[in-house]
Design an enzyme around this catalytic site. Structure first.
Site, short mmCIF file in Angstrom:
data_model
loop_
_atom_site.label_atom_id
_atom_site.label_comp_id
_atom_site.label_asym_id
_atom_site.label_seq_id
_atom_site.Cartn_x
_atom_site.Cartn_y
_atom_site.Cartn_z
N ALA A 24 0.87 -1.17 0.00
CA ALA A 24 0.00 0.00 0.00
C ALA A 24 0.90 1.22 0.00
O ALA A 24 2.12 1.10 0.19
CB ALA A 24 -0.90 0.02 1.22
N THR A 25 0.30 2.38 -0.17
CA THR A 25 1.05 3.63 -0.03
C THR A 25 0.17 4.62 0.70
O THR A 25 -1.00 4.80 0.36
CB THR A 25 1.43 4.22 -1.41
N ALA A 26 0.74 5.26 1.72
CA ALA A 26 0.05 6.31 2.46
C ALA A 26 1.04 7.43 2.71
O ALA A 26 2.23 7.18 2.92
CB ALA A 26 -0.50 5.77 3.78
N GLU A 39 -3.95 5.33 -1.00
CA GLU A 39 -4.63 4.76 -2.16
C GLU A 39 -5.58 3.67 -1.67
O GLU A 39 -5.62 3.38 -0.48
CB GLU A 39 -3.61 4.28 -3.19
N SER A 71 -0.18 -0.68 -5.19
CA SER A 71 -0.82 0.61 -4.91
C SER A 71 -1.61 1.08 -6.12
O SER A 71 -1.21 0.86 -7.26
CB SER A 71 0.24 1.67 -4.58
#
Length: 193
Positions: A4-6, A20, A172
């Site tokens: 994931a990407t934050a 995302e 992502s």
């Protein structure tokens, strides 16, 4: 750890948390519409990367603890206290850790962001990125972040960071969730995919 990407970015008077929406395990795309940003208190939120179940239980438990703490203290709980509560919970589970990386951010007084790893290490910063796309997102955030930027500029930078990660990280993608936190509280910002 699932990908994931934050990202989290401070700006003049507030914090932007963005993530995302994709969940993928290996080659399997599980979901294209999963929330990875959470409002913990009216003035503090979290953006996560990792196992969704761990993100959800962590945010729910910390939200409940923050409400209890607010009743005890009779004042709003600042982001550093929320980050410390989260850190304690994650460290207690170090032998069977919650597989999530977290950015806690908010405004009670001054805007603040804290990054936590799976074991509960707390690192304060002005901006941060976590997850499998963090390197790509930081490649955008590092040269373009300016202390005291406007909310619009911070949102645009967060969007560029997440989109940059989504271009190169197969874990992502599929849109964004954006949470803005300032002295007036938390609100979601609508963003085109």
């Amino acid at each position: 750890m699932p990908g994931a990407t934050a990202v989290g970015i401070t700006y003049a008077g507030g914090v932007i948390l963005a993530s995302e929406k994709r969940i993928a395990y290996g080659n399997f795309l599980v979901s294209k519409n999963t929330r990875k940003t959470f409002q913990i208190t009216p003035y503090v939120g979290a953006a996560c990367a990792g196992l969704v179940a761990d993100m959800q239980i962590l945010s729910l438990q910390i939200s409940a603890l923050a409400k209890i703490r607010k009743m005890d203290l009779k004042r709003d709980i600042p982001p550093n206290s929320v980050a410390k509560m989260m850190s304690n919970m994650m460290y207690e589970r170090r032998f069977f850790p919650l597989l999530t990386q977290v950015i806690v951010g908010g405004v009670v007084g001054e805007p603040a962001i804290y990054t936590l790893d799976s074991l509960g290490s707390v690192l304060p910063d002005e901006y941060a990125a976590v997850g499998t796309g963090a390197e790509m997102a930081l490649g955008v955030l590092d040269p373009q972040f300016k202390s005291g930027m406007s909310e619009k500029d911070a949102v645009d930078l967060a969007v560029r960071g997440i989109r940059s990660a989504a271009l190169r990280d197969s874990f992502s993608g599929d849109g964004l969730d954006i949470l803005a936190l300032d002295a007036n509280g938390a609100r979601e910002i609508a963003q085109a995919a």
